[in-house]
Structures are given as structure tokens and as C-alpha cells.
Motif scaffolding. Sequence first.
Motif, PDB file in Angstrom:
ATOM      1  N   TRP A   1       0.830  -1.198   0.000  1.00 32.89           N
ATOM      2  CA  TRP A   1       0.000   0.000   0.000  1.00 32.89           C
ATOM      3  C   TRP A   1       0.869   1.255   0.000  1.00 32.89           C
ATOM      4  N   ASN A   2       1.944   1.255   0.815  1.00 34.20           N
ATOM      5  CA  ASN A   2       2.852   2.413   0.814  1.00 34.20           C
ATOM      6  C   ASN A   2       3.423   2.664  -0.575  1.00 34.20           C
TER       7      ASN A   2
ATOM      8  N   SER B   1       3.642   6.046  -5.098  1.00 33.84           N
ATOM      9  CA  SER B   1       3.790   6.107  -6.561  1.00 33.84           C
ATOM     10  C   SER B   1       2.705   6.978  -7.182  1.00 33.84           C
ATOM     11  N   VAL B   2       1.457   6.810  -6.716  1.00 29.62           N
ATOM     12  CA  VAL B   2       0.359   7.621  -7.264  1.00 29.62           C
ATOM     13  C   VAL B   2       0.558   9.094  -6.920  1.00 29.62           C
ATOM     14  N   ALA B   3       0.926   9.388  -5.656  1.00 31.80           N
ATOM     15  CA  ALA B   3       1.086  10.781  -5.233  1.00 31.80           C
ATOM     16  C   ALA B   3       2.238  11.464  -5.974  1.00 31.80           C
ATOM     17  N   THR B   4       3.380  10.795  -6.051  1.00 33.17           N
ATOM     18  CA  THR B   4       4.527  11.412  -6.732  1.00 33.17           C
ATOM     19  C   THR B   4       4.298  11.536  -8.234  1.00 33.17           C
ATOM     20  N   THR B   5       3.549  10.592  -8.812  1.00 33.24           N
ATOM     21  CA  THR B   5       3.207  10.709 -10.234  1.00 33.24           C
ATOM     22  C   THR B   5       2.331  11.932 -10.472  1.00 33.24           C
TER      23      THR B   5
ATOM     24  N   PRO C   1       5.907  10.758   4.025  1.00 40.50           N
ATOM     25  CA  PRO C   1       5.810  11.974   3.183  1.00 40.50           C
ATOM     26  C   PRO C   1       7.153  12.491   2.684  1.00 40.50           C
ATOM     27  N   SER C   2       8.256  12.062   3.290  1.00 43.31           N
ATOM     28  CA  SER C   2       9.555  12.499   2.773  1.00 43.31           C
ATOM     29  C   SER C   2       9.763  12.029   1.342  1.00 43.31           C
ATOM     30  N   LEU C   3       9.183  10.879   0.995  1.00 49.87           N
ATOM     31  CA  LEU C   3       9.328  10.369  -0.367  1.00 49.87           C
ATOM     32  C   LEU C   3       8.452  11.144  -1.348  1.00 49.87           C
ATOM     33  N   TRP C   4       7.328  11.703  -0.864  1.00 49.60           N
ATOM     34  CA  TRP C   4       6.490  12.518  -1.758  1.00 49.60           C
ATOM     35  C   TRP C   4       7.276  13.723  -2.274  1.00 49.60           C
ATOM     36  N   LEU C   5       8.211  14.220  -1.466  1.00 50.65           N
ATOM     37  CA  LEU C   5       8.979  15.402  -1.848  1.00 50.65           C
ATOM     38  C   LEU C   5      10.276  15.062  -2.567  1.00 50.65           C
TER      39      LEU C   5
ATOM     40  N   ALA D   1       3.348  10.001 -17.189  1.00 51.46           N
ATOM     41  CA  ALA D   1       2.749   9.389 -15.998  1.00 51.46           C
ATOM     42  C   ALA D   1       3.212   7.945 -15.816  1.00 51.46           C
ATOM     43  N   ILE D   2       3.279   7.185 -16.913  1.00 50.38           N
ATOM     44  CA  ILE D   2       3.738   5.791 -16.825  1.00 50.38           C
ATOM     45  C   ILE D   2       5.195   5.740 -16.368  1.00 50.38           C
ATOM     46  N   PHE D   3       6.033   6.609 -16.940  1.00 58.00           N
ATOM     47  CA  PHE D   3       7.434   6.647 -16.517  1.00 58.00           C
ATOM     48  C   PHE D   3       7.545   6.984 -15.032  1.00 58.00           C
ATOM     49  N   SER D   4       6.798   7.991 -14.576  1.00 62.00           N
ATOM     50  CA  SER D   4       6.876   8.410 -13.176  1.00 62.00           C
ATOM     51  C   SER D   4       6.417   7.296 -12.245  1.00 62.00           C
ATOM     52  N   PHE D   5       5.308   6.657 -12.588  1.00 62.97           N
ATOM     53  CA  PHE D   5       4.788   5.586 -11.731  1.00 62.97           C
ATOM     54  C   PHE D   5       5.773   4.418 -11.659  1.00 62.97           C
ATOM     55  N   THR D   6       6.338   4.039 -12.801  1.00 60.32           N
ATOM     56  CA  THR D   6       7.278   2.923 -12.828  1.00 60.32           C
ATOM     57  C   THR D   6       8.543   3.239 -12.034  1.00 60.32           C
ATOM     58  N   ALA D   7       9.088   4.454 -12.223  1.00 60.69           N
ATOM     59  CA  ALA D   7      10.306   4.837 -11.508  1.00 60.69           C
ATOM     60  C   ALA D   7      10.069   4.907 -10.008  1.00 60.69           C
TER      61      ALA D   7
END
Length: 283
Positions: A77-78, A83-87, A145-149, A205-211
Motif C-alpha cells: 500500500w505504501n 507512486s500515485v502521489a509522486t506521479t 511523506p519524505s518520499l512525496w517530496l 505518468a507511466i514513466f513516473s509511476f514505474t520509476a
Amino acid sequence: MNLARHSRKAFRATPFYFLLASVGFILLFPFYWGFISSLKFEKDIYDFSGNFLLAERPNLLNYGTLFGTPHVFTWFWNTFSVSVATTAIAVTISVMAGFAIARLRFRGAAIAGTLVFITYLAPRTFLFVPLAQILNGWGLLGTLPSLWLTYPTFLIPFCTWLLSGYFANVPHEPEECAMVDGASRVSAIVRITLPMAMPGIITAAIFSFTASWNELLYAIAFVSGGDNKMLTNGIVGVFIGGDYFSWGPLMAAATVSSLPIAILYFFFTDRFVSGITAGATKG
């Protein structure tokens, strides 16, 4: 007559399909190797005396070990939520930055586009210390949330470079016609330009989610605690100890975690190919 023509066409196409099958086999073999290893006992994985491409005693014990690991569903879930938030963050900022570089006429636009891509080439390890100081100052170090940034720091440069190339090839005329008809600049962009650039946006979006899904270094450096881990650093921490690797559960985790990415590419492969081609070769 038709049979002879079809036979000649099939004969001429044989090298192409042979090459296609060879490339497909090479690309898919690691996935097959990981899946077949996940069905073996730990002892059988190291046994190369028989046919190592097949599981002589197939079982699901490694998957049982994986799903019996504490916090594993929290890690799933994390990983998904981050992945969704950062994308969303990366694509939103990249769309605005890419449009500005490609369509707005200001001095230094070309240099800005080049600098954005050079930023993407900078090793992430260079950013560990400054990012850790910033996160610690904000009280976010060790939390999710540190990963969101931090993830957008390497997602936005590539997506901006990709989208600036894509926006440069979207025709100006429909947007200008909408503005002549009374639409504001923002309204013309939202209603006309963004729908026309949707393949490029989906590609970003696909690149961001995958990375984000596969990222490991920042997950190790910036989060702590069992409930805050991502799937990557959580699995590595449980099934790798020193120089010992539990390959069975590791391959089971790799197989399961690759399914969402495989499904994503299955449904959007045509848009991804057209978007990455247009954004990378033009502009």
C-alpha cells in the motif's frame, strides 16, 4: 496463384518474425527465470544438474513466506500510494514547465530546457545530504511523506524534457483559434492543447509511476520503521542478510511486484511508444 503469392509473402516475412521472436525471448527470459525460481525450493534453485529451466517440484511455499511476512501488505500500500502521489505531483509540474519551455517565448527557453535535462543526469547520491538536511528541518525525515517530496526531484526533470519536446509538436493553430473566439489562455490550454498532448502526458505518468514503484535508494535513506517502508527496501531488509540471499521469496516478491507494472504497460503500450518517440526525437 493466390497461394503462391501468399507463400512468397510469408517467406519474405520469415526473417522479420524470427528476429521479433528472438528479441521477445531475450526480453522475457528474465521474467520467466524469476517466476520459475519462485516455484522452486531454495535447494533446487542452486541445483543445475537437471533442467534448470523447469521446476521439478513446483510449489507455492515462497509465496506463502512472502505473504506471511509482517507488514508486507502495508509495504504494498505504501508503494502504491507514494507512486500515485509522486506521479500526480511530477506530471502536474512537468506539464506546466514543459509547456512554458516549448510554447512561451522568453529569453533563455532553450537553455532552460537543456539545464532541466542535465539536472536529470546528476547522480541521486549527490542529493542525499542536502535533501536529508531539508527533510530533517521540516520534521519529515524517517516518515513516508519524505518520499512525496524527494521522488519528484528525479521525476520532474525527465518528464519536463519529454513533455517540452511533445508540446513543441502540438499545432499552435487550434489554441490560437480558441483564443480568437474569446477563450482565455488558460482555458484554451486546458480544453485544446492538453487533450492533444494526452499521449505525451500518459507517457510521462507511466514513466513516473514505474520509476517510483521500483525506487530503492531514497526509500532506504529517508524512511525508517516497519510501517513506513516501501516494498523495495522492506523486501531487501527481510530476505537479504549480509551475503545470504533468500532467492525463492525474493523471486516471488519480484514476480508479484512486477504485475501492476506489466498490467499498466499492457493497456497503454501504444500510447507509451508514440509518446516516448514523439517527445524524444522532436522538439
